[in-house]
Write an enzyme that holds these catalytic residues in place. Structure first.
Site, PDB file in Angstrom:
ATOM      1  CG  ASN A 121      -1.807   1.177   1.325  1.00  0.00           C
ATOM      2  OD1 ASN A 121      -1.905   1.967   0.370  1.00  0.00           O
ATOM      3  ND2 ASN A 121      -2.476   1.347   2.452  1.00  0.00           N
ATOM      4  CD1 TRP A 122       3.998   1.139  -2.202  1.00  0.00           C
ATOM      5  CD2 TRP A 122       3.801   1.553  -4.388  1.00  0.00           C
ATOM      6  NE1 TRP A 122       4.779   0.219  -2.875  1.00  0.00           N
ATOM      7  CE2 TRP A 122       4.675   0.457  -4.220  1.00  0.00           C
ATOM      8  CE3 TRP A 122       3.527   1.988  -5.681  1.00  0.00           C
ATOM      9  CZ2 TRP A 122       5.285  -0.192  -5.289  1.00  0.00           C
ATOM     10  CZ3 TRP A 122       4.121   1.342  -6.749  1.00  0.00           C
ATOM     11  CH2 TRP A 122       4.998   0.269  -6.556  1.00  0.00           C
ATOM     12  CG  HIS A 172      -6.445   2.077   4.876  1.00  0.00           C
ATOM     13  ND1 HIS A 172      -6.013   3.040   5.761  1.00  0.00           N
ATOM     14  CD2 HIS A 172      -5.414   1.200   4.736  1.00  0.00           C
ATOM     15  CE1 HIS A 172      -4.768   2.754   6.136  1.00  0.00           C
ATOM     16  NE2 HIS A 172      -4.386   1.639   5.543  1.00  0.00           N
ATOM     17  CD  GLU A 225      -3.454   5.784   6.429  1.00  0.00           C
ATOM     18  OE1 GLU A 225      -3.415   5.791   5.194  1.00  0.00           O
ATOM     19  OE2 GLU A 225      -2.520   5.365   7.142  1.00  0.00           O
ATOM     20  CD  GLU A 248      -4.328  -2.299   7.303  1.00  0.00           C
ATOM     21  OE1 GLU A 248      -3.135  -2.436   7.025  1.00  0.00           O
ATOM     22  OE2 GLU A 248      -5.008  -1.344   6.914  1.00  0.00           O
ATOM     23  CB  SER A 258       3.988  -1.563  12.449  1.00  0.00           C
ATOM     24  OG  SER A 258       3.616  -0.216  12.646  1.00  0.00           O
ATOM     25  N   GLY A 276       2.410  -1.163   4.499  1.00  0.00           N
ATOM     26  CA  GLY A 276       2.443   0.245   4.126  1.00  0.00           C
ATOM     27  C   GLY A 276       3.880   0.730   3.966  1.00  0.00           C
ATOM     28  N   GLY A 277       4.385   1.418   4.990  1.00  0.00           N
ATOM     29  CA  GLY A 277       5.702   2.058   4.931  1.00  0.00           C
ATOM     30  C   GLY A 277       6.812   1.170   4.369  1.00  0.00           C
TER      31      GLY A 277
HETATM   32  P1  PGA Z   1       2.047   0.475   7.786  1.00  0.00           P
HETATM   33  O1  PGA Z   1       0.653   0.716   7.041  1.00  0.00           O
HETATM   34  O2  PGA Z   1       2.611  -0.818   7.290  1.00  0.00           O
HETATM   35  O3  PGA Z   1       2.888   1.668   7.403  1.00  0.00           O
HETATM   36  O4  PGA Z   1       1.761   0.436   9.251  1.00  0.00           O
HETATM   37  C1  PGA Z   1      -0.223  -0.340   6.794  1.00  0.00           C
HETATM   38  C2  PGA Z   1      -1.449   0.174   6.107  1.00  0.00           C
HETATM   39  O5  PGA Z   1      -1.836   1.329   6.317  1.00  0.00           O
HETATM   40  O6  PGA Z   1      -2.088  -0.525   5.317  1.00  0.00           O
END
Ligand code: PGA
Length: 252
Positions: free
Chosen positions: A11-12, A89, A91, A166, A208, A229-230
């Site tokens: 997930n960019w 998600h 966010e 998540e 994470s 993600g990151g």
């Molecule tokens: P993260 O993000 O790996 O940076 O914690 C995961 C995500 O938001 O899907």
């Protein structure tokens, strides 16, 4: 042994293509034993499709077209060549006010156009501290059957949904859930699924995930993949995660 195929997602978010990106030799390319899927920004989708990657949208509206400035529809994602789409998600829930009901509509719309929706659920730190983690997840999943049974009744459709657990407190914080705790939550989520979708539905973990902890998550029987993600923006580290998934398949 589970027959569910491992799913590793990058997930960019709202980032450009990863530094060091090399379309010809990249860990983001499709693999035989594992589904590797990249979720670029909308602007980068064409470039990733040209590089023959498996692509997902980071979100999509249920309506096929209309007066929704700044948005993209599920149908548009499908038409351009996406196979997956993230729905709900955290966010999007927090920063765009997406509700469970709206997210359920997205899931149904995605299924109807032939995309595989990845429904994201997860509790906040506060909900976890109060002992409300399970009831939060249950509520986030609860609107789904109503929409599915009203508008898309076949079992085949329900088993095309992926669920991503998540925990909100684990996203982008460096504080991943303990793999054993994630396994417990995944088993709980599986227990809530309709009988005919229990075995076939993939439940992946996100929050994470790194090259250092990926193998510990994948070793658990109800963790069918990872939403990264990151760390997915670092091709070297992401390639370690894909390797872990491939090793896991070969061991099974
Ligand atoms: P993260 O993000 O790996 O940076 O914690 C995961 C995500 O938001 O899907």
């Amino acid at each position: 042994m589970s027959s569910r195929k491992s799913l590793i997602c990058a997930n960019w978010k709202m980032h450009a293509l990863p530094v060091g990106w090399d379309a010809a030799d990249s860990p983001y390319r499709p693999e035989a034993g594992v589904d590797v899927v990249v979720f670029p920004s909308f602007l980068h989708i064409p470039q990733c499709i040209e590089a023959k990657l498996n692509i997902g949208g980071q979100c999509g509206r249920p309506e096929p077209h209309g007066t929704f400035t700044g948005d993209v529809s599920m149908k548009m994602l499908k038409d351009i060549g996406c196979t997956y789409v993230l729905c709900g998600h955290s966010e999007r829930r927090r920063k765009h006010g997406e509700t469970d009901a709206f997210i359920a509509e997205q899931v149904v719309a995605a299924l109807e156009v032939g995309l595989l929706p990845i429904l994201c659920v997860g509790e906040t730190q506060e909900q976890r501290k109060k002992g409300h983690a399970e009831q939060t997840i249950k509520k986030q999943l609860s609107t789904l059957p109503v929409f599915l049974f009203q508008r898309a009744t076949s079992n085949e459709l329900t088993s095309n949904i992926v669920i991503a657990y998540e925990p909100v407190w684990a996203i982008g914080t460096g504080l991943n859930a303990l793999p054993d705790d994630a396994q417990t939550m995944h088993a709980f989520i599986r227990s809530l699924l309709p009988q005919d979708a229990k075995e076939s539905t993939r439940i992946i973990y996100g929050g994470s995930v790194t090259n250092l902890n990926a193998a510990d998550f994948l070793a658990h029987s109800d963790i069918d993949g990872l939403l990264v993600g990151g760390t997915s923006l670092d091709p070297e580290k992401f390639s370690v995660i894909v390797e872990c998934a491939l090793k896991h398949v070969n061991m099974a």
